[in-house]
Write an enzyme that holds these catalytic residues in place. Structure first.
Site, mmCIF file in Angstrom:
data_model
loop_
_atom_site.group_PDB
_atom_site.id
_atom_site.type_symbol
_atom_site.label_atom_id
_atom_site.label_comp_id
_atom_site.label_asym_id
_atom_site.label_seq_id
_atom_site.Cartn_x
_atom_site.Cartn_y
_atom_site.Cartn_z
ATOM 1 N N ASP A 231 0.806 -1.222 0.000
ATOM 2 C CA ASP A 231 0.000 0.000 0.000
ATOM 3 C C ASP A 231 0.842 1.277 0.000
ATOM 4 O OD1 ASP A 231 -2.266 -1.617 0.113
ATOM 5 O OD2 ASP A 231 -2.363 -1.558 2.298
ATOM 6 N N GLU A 232 2.050 1.221 -0.570
ATOM 7 C CA GLU A 232 2.912 2.399 -0.591
ATOM 8 C C GLU A 232 3.370 2.768 -1.996
ATOM 9 O OE1 GLU A 232 6.084 2.458 2.207
ATOM 10 O OE2 GLU A 232 4.833 1.846 3.901
#
Length: 286
Positions: A231-232
């Protein structure tokens, strides 16, 4: 804007320097190319120049092959990372999904309506839930069940489907599996995920529950490129929706479906229109 078979899209990034605009614009002028759409940006932090243009080749004074041959030394000189393609060529994409079908439904519907400039060539899933929906749209459905023991084999099959269908993009439409670091590396810049949260806040599992516990006043969804860091990845599109204290976590989940579908559809469209250029951990949208 609509494009003709004689329209091409060129996008590139390169170190910013005096003369960049002159070099590529002079080449276009010398080849008799008519630019019909153009946007550019210079990032002062990374000292990088970004450009996307659409041009008409109907009045070219040379062939497209000759133009490409003349473009290459300019690209080498300016250290360009560039992409050139016909504007009407629809990028092929594969969609991965689990049980939730709202993002898949949005993508299939938009493609059917001509609002998504892509060719969805396959849907893969670790569940059977979305088979009927997919096959109703006359798109091949591949059931690829997965366990911790079979994950390498399952991912190899997924990658084979991408290769065999010549797909340039994998879209994770609420695919509830974490891709291995190896697959993330192989699909760098070629995989888009939708996270049901307004990143960088509330990463990982159950973000709506995390948001509810913090009493947020807006909920959102983030579409981003997939990287090995969960999720980055570089963010492409985000959507938000206001809420208040009366909204339960269950209602937040249902309201969030709209923001997820909208953000993912927007990100896929931008990618397929060649409007997204990576800028380190960020993106430039032209």
């Amino acid at each position: 804007m609509s494009s003709s078979p004689l329209s091409y899209v060129l996008s590139f990034s390169c170190p910013d320097s005096i003369g960049v605009v002159a070099r590529y614009s002079n080449l276009f002028y010398e080849c008799g190319i008519n630019i019909t759409e153009i946007s550019n940006y210079t990032d002062p932090q990374s000292n990088t120049f970004f450009l996307r243009c659409v041009f008409d080749i109907s009045g070219m004074s040379c062939s497209l092959e000759q133009f490409e041959a003349r473009l290459k030394p300019v690209a080498d000189e300016l250290e360009m990372k560039y992409r050139l393609r016909c504007a009407t060529a629809l990028p092929k994409i594969v969609i991965a999904v689990s049980k939730y079908d709202h993002c898949l439904t949005a993508l299939l519907t938009k493609q059917r309506a001509g609002a998504l400039p892509a060719d969805i060539v396959a849907v893969v899933s670790n569940h059977e839930n979305c088979r009927a929906l997919t096959e109703w749209h006359n798109i091949p459905f591949h059931y690829l069940p997965i366990t911790s023991e079979t994950k390498p084999v399952q991912e190899a099959k997924m990658l084979a489907i991408l290769d065999e269908s010549e797909a340039e993009l994998l879209v994770l439409a609420r695919y509830m599996q974490i891709l291995s670091d190896d697959l993330c590396a192989k699909l760098s810049g070629r995989a888009i995920n939708i996270h049901h949260s307004f990143l960088p806040g509330f990463k990982g599992a159950k973000p709506y529950h995390q948001a509810y516990d913090r009493g947020v006043k807006v909920i959102g969804a983030t579409a981003h490129y997939v990287t090995a860091d969960l999720d980055e990845g570089p963010i492409i599109a985000q959507e938000v929706r206001p809420i208040d204290h009366e909204i339960s976590v269950e209602q937040m989940v249902h309201l969030g479906h709209d923001t997820e579908a909208t953000a993912l559809s927007q990100a896929v469209r931008l990618h397929c229109e060649q409007r997204v250029i990576l800028n380190g951990q960020r993106t430039v949208i032209l």
